[in-house]
Design an enzyme around this catalytic site. Structure first.
Site, mmCIF file in Angstrom:
data_model
loop_
_atom_site.group_PDB
_atom_site.id
_atom_site.type_symbol
_atom_site.label_atom_id
_atom_site.label_comp_id
_atom_site.label_asym_id
_atom_site.label_seq_id
_atom_site.Cartn_x
_atom_site.Cartn_y
_atom_site.Cartn_z
ATOM 1 N N SER A 7 1.157 -1.462 -0.167
ATOM 2 C CA SER A 7 -0.433 0.232 -0.151
ATOM 3 C C SER A 7 0.334 1.471 0.049
ATOM 4 C CB SER A 7 -0.384 -0.121 1.367
ATOM 5 O OG SER A 7 -1.617 1.729 1.175
ATOM 6 N N HIS A 32 -1.338 -1.311 -4.073
ATOM 7 C CA HIS A 32 -2.473 -0.884 -3.778
ATOM 8 C C HIS A 32 -2.477 0.674 -3.099
ATOM 9 C CE1 HIS A 32 -6.698 -2.482 -0.817
ATOM 10 N NE2 HIS A 32 -5.607 -1.792 -0.419
ATOM 11 N N ASP A 34 -4.689 3.564 -1.218
ATOM 12 C CA ASP A 34 -5.895 3.648 0.425
ATOM 13 C C ASP A 34 -6.806 4.861 -0.600
ATOM 14 O OD1 ASP A 34 -6.441 1.095 1.873
ATOM 15 O OD2 ASP A 34 -4.041 2.044 1.987
ATOM 16 N N MET A 36 -8.726 8.161 0.918
ATOM 17 C CA MET A 36 -9.751 9.119 1.619
ATOM 18 C C MET A 36 -9.684 10.383 1.953
ATOM 19 S SD MET A 36 -7.078 7.177 5.095
ATOM 20 C CE MET A 36 -5.821 5.590 5.062
ATOM 21 N N HIS A 65 -8.841 1.228 -3.229
ATOM 22 C CA HIS A 65 -10.142 0.632 -1.718
ATOM 23 C C HIS A 65 -10.356 2.601 -1.769
ATOM 24 C CE1 HIS A 65 -9.992 -0.206 2.579
ATOM 25 N NE2 HIS A 65 -11.321 0.105 1.662
ATOM 26 N N MET A 67 -12.469 4.219 0.822
ATOM 27 C CA MET A 67 -13.083 4.833 1.895
ATOM 28 C C MET A 67 -13.494 6.243 1.787
ATOM 29 S SD MET A 67 -9.765 3.203 3.898
ATOM 30 C CE MET A 67 -8.202 3.432 2.716
ATOM 31 N N MET A 136 -11.139 -5.627 6.508
ATOM 32 C CA MET A 136 -10.351 -4.725 7.144
ATOM 33 C C MET A 136 -10.182 -5.301 8.424
ATOM 34 S SD MET A 136 -9.952 -2.184 5.217
ATOM 35 C CE MET A 136 -8.828 -1.451 6.193
ATOM 36 N N GLY A 141 -8.393 4.543 8.394
ATOM 37 C CA GLY A 141 -8.507 5.859 8.509
ATOM 38 C C GLY A 141 -6.831 6.133 8.750
ATOM 39 N N PHE A 142 -5.877 5.518 9.054
ATOM 40 C CA PHE A 142 -4.686 4.986 9.014
ATOM 41 C C PHE A 142 -3.962 4.505 8.971
ATOM 42 C CE2 PHE A 142 -6.716 8.388 11.539
ATOM 43 C CZ PHE A 142 -6.501 10.169 11.601
ATOM 44 N N GLY A 144 -0.106 2.236 10.034
ATOM 45 C CA GLY A 144 0.148 1.786 11.042
ATOM 46 C C GLY A 144 -0.631 1.335 12.203
ATOM 47 N N ASP A 174 -6.861 -6.234 5.194
ATOM 48 C CA ASP A 174 -5.669 -4.973 4.695
ATOM 49 C C ASP A 174 -5.297 -4.690 5.920
ATOM 50 O OD1 ASP A 174 -4.312 -2.919 4.655
ATOM 51 O OD2 ASP A 174 -5.768 -1.362 2.818
ATOM 52 N N GLY A 175 -4.174 -4.379 6.544
ATOM 53 C CA GLY A 175 -4.318 -3.592 8.309
ATOM 54 C C GLY A 175 -4.200 -4.101 9.537
ATOM 55 N N GLY A 176 -2.251 -3.500 9.343
ATOM 56 C CA GLY A 176 -1.541 -4.272 10.414
ATOM 57 C C GLY A 176 -1.139 -5.386 9.884
ATOM 58 N N GLY A 196 1.794 -1.829 4.050
ATOM 59 C CA GLY A 196 1.876 -0.837 4.561
ATOM 60 C C GLY A 196 3.139 -0.195 4.608
#
Length: 217
Positions: A7, A32, A34, A36, A65, A67, A136, A141-142, A144, A174-176, A196
């Site tokens: 990402s 990817h 993102d 927003m 993606h 959002m 998700m 939204g953020f 990390g 996606d995420g972490g 990411g």
């Protein structure tokens, strides 16, 4: 084997060409993006012009993606900018079947995403229509954020449904994501894994990309 989708939310945009080249050399499969809008999620990122730039910088598929609120108003712009996948959020879109058809009619693969607290049952009416389900594993939204382990149960359930009903959608998460959890994510049934911070916040991006990719082959 799962596909790795770095990402660029975590990339250094002052060196975007070099950073994309670095993940290509590390055998990344997808880029990817993102998107927003500061409304659906608290952060603001970028729009179709940056996606068009990414499209010029790589031959890898581009996974967008959204959002954002009212994604139907800008879907065509992202597809015209080079998006191969367009994913919208179940929580924002009322007429999901209409949006899925709009995306497909304009030449992209259609995805639907759900936040960590959204049950997969909300997707049952459209699973036969969609090309991609994005789970998700953080609240969007953020970058990390810490991985939410319980979201893997959604992946397992979607994998089971896909097998039982002979659906064709890919499962994305996606995420972490990092080197410590990516194998478990793959084993749960993910076809595409987004990373990411774990990719772009390392000194050697190519080496890190290769390491993550080798873990999910």
């Amino acid at each position: 084997m799962s596909l790795l989708a770095p990402s660029i939310l975590a990339a250094d945009f002052s060196n975007l060409a070099q950073q994309i080249r670095a993940v290509e050399l590390g055998n990344a499969d997808i880029i990817h993006c993102d998107i927003m809008d500061g409304k659906f999620v608290p952060n603001i990122t970028f729009g179709p012009k940056i996606v068009a730039t990414v499209n010029k910088l790589t031959k890898l598929p581009i996974d967008v993606h959204l959002m954002i609120e009212q994604p139907q108003n800008i879907i065509k712009d992202f597809i015209n900018s080079g998006a191969d996948y367009i994913t919208v959020h179940q929580e924002e879109v009322i007429h999901l079947d209409r949006i899925i058809n709009l995306i497909k009619e304009n030449g992209a693969k259609a995805g639907v995403s759900i936040n960590p607290s959204t049950p997969i049952e909300s997707l049952f009416p459209i699973l036969h229509l969609t090309d991609l389900i994005l789970v998700m594993s953080v609240n969007p939204g953020f970058g990390g954020q810490k991985f939410l382990d319980y979201t893997l149960e959604k992946v397992r359930s979607l994998k089971q449904l896909k097998t039982e009903k002979d659906y064709n959608f890919q499962i994305e998460l996606d995420g972490g994501v990092n080197a410590e959890n990516i194998v478990e994510i793959k084993n749960a049934g993910c076809d595409i894994i987004v990373a990411g911070t774990a990719v772009f916040k390392n000194e050697n991006i190519t080496e890190t990309t290769t390491k993550l990719k080798n873990l999910i082959i």
